[in-house]
Scaffold this motif. Structure first.
Motif, PDB file in Angstrom:
ATOM      1  N   MET A  68       0.802  -1.207   0.000  1.00  0.00           N
ATOM      2  CA  MET A  68       0.000   0.000   0.000  1.00  0.00           C
ATOM      3  C   MET A  68       0.842   1.267   0.000  1.00  0.00           C
ATOM      4  SD  MET A  68      -3.306  -0.040   2.382  1.00  0.00           S
ATOM      5  CE  MET A  68      -4.793  -0.738   1.813  1.00  0.00           C
ATOM      6  N   THR A  69       1.995   1.230   0.632  1.00  0.00           N
ATOM      7  CA  THR A  69       2.796   2.441   0.753  1.00  0.00           C
ATOM      8  C   THR A  69       3.274   2.968  -0.588  1.00  0.00           C
ATOM      9  OG1 THR A  69       4.760   1.135   1.190  1.00  0.00           O
ATOM     10  CG2 THR A  69       3.557   1.976   3.109  1.00  0.00           C
ATOM     11  N   SER A  70       3.303   2.138  -1.642  1.00  0.00           N
ATOM     12  CA  SER A  70       3.782   2.583  -2.942  1.00  0.00           C
ATOM     13  C   SER A  70       2.857   3.624  -3.571  1.00  0.00           C
ATOM     14  CB  SER A  70       3.951   1.386  -3.879  1.00  0.00           C
ATOM     15  OG  SER A  70       2.713   0.766  -4.086  1.00  0.00           O
ATOM     16  N   GLU A  71       1.617   3.703  -3.138  1.00  0.00           N
ATOM     17  CA  GLU A  71       0.686   4.684  -3.694  1.00  0.00           C
ATOM     18  C   GLU A  71       0.859   6.067  -3.072  1.00  0.00           C
ATOM     19  OE1 GLU A  71      -3.252   3.922  -0.946  1.00  0.00           O
ATOM     20  OE2 GLU A  71      -2.777   2.508  -2.519  1.00  0.00           O
ATOM     21  N   CYS A  72       1.669   6.172  -2.033  1.00  0.00           N
ATOM     22  CA  CYS A  72       1.888   7.429  -1.328  1.00  0.00           C
ATOM     23  C   CYS A  72       3.166   8.099  -1.820  1.00  0.00           C
ATOM     24  CB  CYS A  72       1.985   7.180   0.173  1.00  0.00           C
ATOM     25  SG  CYS A  72       0.517   6.390   0.864  1.00  0.00           S
ATOM     26  N   ALA A  73       3.163   9.435  -1.812  1.00  0.00           N
ATOM     27  CA  ALA A  73       4.311  10.196  -2.299  1.00  0.00           C
ATOM     28  C   ALA A  73       5.416  10.289  -1.252  1.00  0.00           C
ATOM     29  CB  ALA A  73       3.856  11.604  -2.681  1.00  0.00           C
ATOM     30  N   GLY A  74       6.650  10.293  -1.726  1.00  0.00           N
ATOM     31  CA  GLY A  74       7.804  10.491  -0.861  1.00  0.00           C
ATOM     32  C   GLY A  74       8.235   9.221  -0.151  1.00  0.00           C
ATOM     33  N   LYS A  75       9.217   9.364   0.725  1.00  0.00           N
ATOM     34  CA  LYS A  75       9.731   8.233   1.492  1.00  0.00           C
ATOM     35  C   LYS A  75       8.611   7.666   2.348  1.00  0.00           C
ATOM     36  CE  LYS A  75      13.512   6.827   4.482  1.00  0.00           C
ATOM     37  NZ  LYS A  75      14.768   7.214   5.134  1.00  0.00           N
ATOM     38  N   SER A  76       8.541   6.326   2.443  1.00  0.00           N
ATOM     39  CA  SER A  76       7.416   5.716   3.140  1.00  0.00           C
ATOM     40  C   SER A  76       7.802   4.749   4.260  1.00  0.00           C
ATOM     41  CB  SER A  76       6.536   4.972   2.135  1.00  0.00           C
ATOM     42  OG  SER A  76       7.271   3.936   1.515  1.00  0.00           O
ATOM     43  N   LEU A  77       9.099   4.457   4.417  1.00  0.00           N
ATOM     44  CA  LEU A  77       9.544   3.467   5.392  1.00  0.00           C
ATOM     45  C   LEU A  77      10.875   3.915   5.982  1.00  0.00           C
ATOM     46  CD1 LEU A  77       8.723   0.536   6.346  1.00  0.00           C
ATOM     47  CD2 LEU A  77      10.314  -0.289   4.619  1.00  0.00           C
ATOM     48  N   TRP A  78      11.029   3.783   7.302  1.00  0.00           N
ATOM     49  CA  TRP A  78      12.221   4.251   7.994  1.00  0.00           C
ATOM     50  C   TRP A  78      12.814   3.134   8.851  1.00  0.00           C
ATOM     51  CZ3 TRP A  78       8.150   7.200   6.641  1.00  0.00           C
ATOM     52  CH2 TRP A  78       8.409   8.415   5.998  1.00  0.00           C
ATOM     53  N   LEU A  79      13.443   2.159   8.214  1.00  0.00           N
ATOM     54  CA  LEU A  79      14.063   1.036   8.919  1.00  0.00           C
ATOM     55  C   LEU A  79      15.126   1.500   9.912  1.00  0.00           C
ATOM     56  CD1 LEU A  79      14.550  -1.307   5.835  1.00  0.00           C
ATOM     57  CD2 LEU A  79      12.951  -1.670   7.712  1.00  0.00           C
ATOM     58  N   GLU A  80      15.844   2.536   9.536  1.00  0.00           N
ATOM     59  CA  GLU A  80      16.965   3.020  10.334  1.00  0.00           C
ATOM     60  C   GLU A  80      16.555   3.650  11.667  1.00  0.00           C
ATOM     61  OE1 GLU A  80      15.737   6.503   7.706  1.00  0.00           O
ATOM     62  OE2 GLU A  80      15.829   4.322   7.515  1.00  0.00           O
ATOM     63  N   LEU A  81      15.270   3.915  11.868  1.00  0.00           N
ATOM     64  CA  LEU A  81      14.816   4.583  13.094  1.00  0.00           C
ATOM     65  C   LEU A  81      14.395   3.608  14.198  1.00  0.00           C
ATOM     66  CD1 LEU A  81      12.858   7.586  11.567  1.00  0.00           C
ATOM     67  CD2 LEU A  81      15.203   7.527  12.447  1.00  0.00           C
ATOM     68  N   LEU A  82      14.351   2.335  13.896  1.00  0.00           N
ATOM     69  CA  LEU A  82      14.027   1.334  14.907  1.00  0.00           C
ATOM     70  C   LEU A  82      15.079   1.395  16.022  1.00  0.00           C
ATOM     71  CD1 LEU A  82      12.085  -0.979  15.616  1.00  0.00           C
ATOM     72  CD2 LEU A  82      13.671  -2.529  14.467  1.00  0.00           C
ATOM     73  N   GLY A  83      14.635   1.542  17.267  1.00  0.00           N
ATOM     74  CA  GLY A  83      15.542   1.595  18.408  1.00  0.00           C
ATOM     75  C   GLY A  83      16.014   2.989  18.785  1.00  0.00           C
ATOM     76  N   THR A  84      15.578   4.010  18.046  1.00  0.00           N
ATOM     77  CA  THR A  84      15.969   5.385  18.363  1.00  0.00           C
ATOM     78  C   THR A  84      14.913   6.034  19.264  1.00  0.00           C
ATOM     79  OG1 THR A  84      14.870   6.332  16.416  1.00  0.00           O
ATOM     80  CG2 THR A  84      17.162   5.617  16.145  1.00  0.00           C
ATOM     81  N   GLN A  85      15.197   7.233  19.731  1.00  0.00           N
ATOM     82  CA  GLN A  85      14.233   7.988  20.529  1.00  0.00           C
ATOM     83  C   GLN A  85      13.058   8.401  19.639  1.00  0.00           C
ATOM     84  OE1 GLN A  85      13.889   8.971  23.758  1.00  0.00           O
ATOM     85  NE2 GLN A  85      15.614   7.663  24.297  1.00  0.00           N
ATOM     86  N   GLY A  86      11.847   8.251  20.151  1.00  0.00           N
ATOM     87  CA  GLY A  86      10.648   8.558  19.386  1.00  0.00           C
ATOM     88  C   GLY A  86      10.561   9.983  18.895  1.00  0.00           C
ATOM     89  N   VAL A  87      10.936  10.935  19.741  1.00  0.00           N
ATOM     90  CA  VAL A  87      10.847  12.345  19.330  1.00  0.00           C
ATOM     91  C   VAL A  87      11.835  12.652  18.217  1.00  0.00           C
ATOM     92  CG1 VAL A  87       9.854  13.211  21.476  1.00  0.00           C
ATOM     93  CG2 VAL A  87      12.324  13.063  21.262  1.00  0.00           C
ATOM     94  N   VAL A  88      13.007  12.040  18.273  1.00  0.00           N
ATOM     95  CA  VAL A  88      14.008  12.222  17.215  1.00  0.00           C
ATOM     96  C   VAL A  88      13.500  11.571  15.928  1.00  0.00           C
ATOM     97  CG1 VAL A  88      16.368  11.662  16.489  1.00  0.00           C
ATOM     98  CG2 VAL A  88      15.914  12.374  18.853  1.00  0.00           C
TER      99      VAL A  88
END
Length: 70
Positions: free
Chosen positions: A1-21
């Motif tokens: 489904m994410t392919s129908e949305c514009a721009g970057k849609s997935l952030w694998l690199e943010l797993l384990g980081t601070q939520g606000v960041v």
């Protein structure tokens, strides 16, 4: 489904980081979305929105799921 949305849609690199960041990074990398921080265990709607990324965090504010548009 994410392919129908514009721009970057997935952030694998943010797993384990601070939520606000993570939320700030998501909104910077795709200005078409709003990042919403959600505490694990919270009940949310099941609808899909190209303008929303849920950032799931634990009690310590750490991202527990890979953020993705939806």
């Amino acid at each position: 489904m994410t392919s129908e949305c514009a721009g970057k849609s997935l952030w694998l690199e943010l797993l384990g980081t601070q939520g606000v960041v993570a939320a700030a990074t998501i909104e910077r990398e795709n200005p078409l979305v709003t990042a919403v921080i959600v505490l694990e265990g919270t009940i949310v709607t099941g609808d899909f929105l190209c303008t929303r990324v849920r950032v799931w965090v634990n009690d310590d504010g750490i991202v527990t799921r890979v953020p993705a548009i939806g």
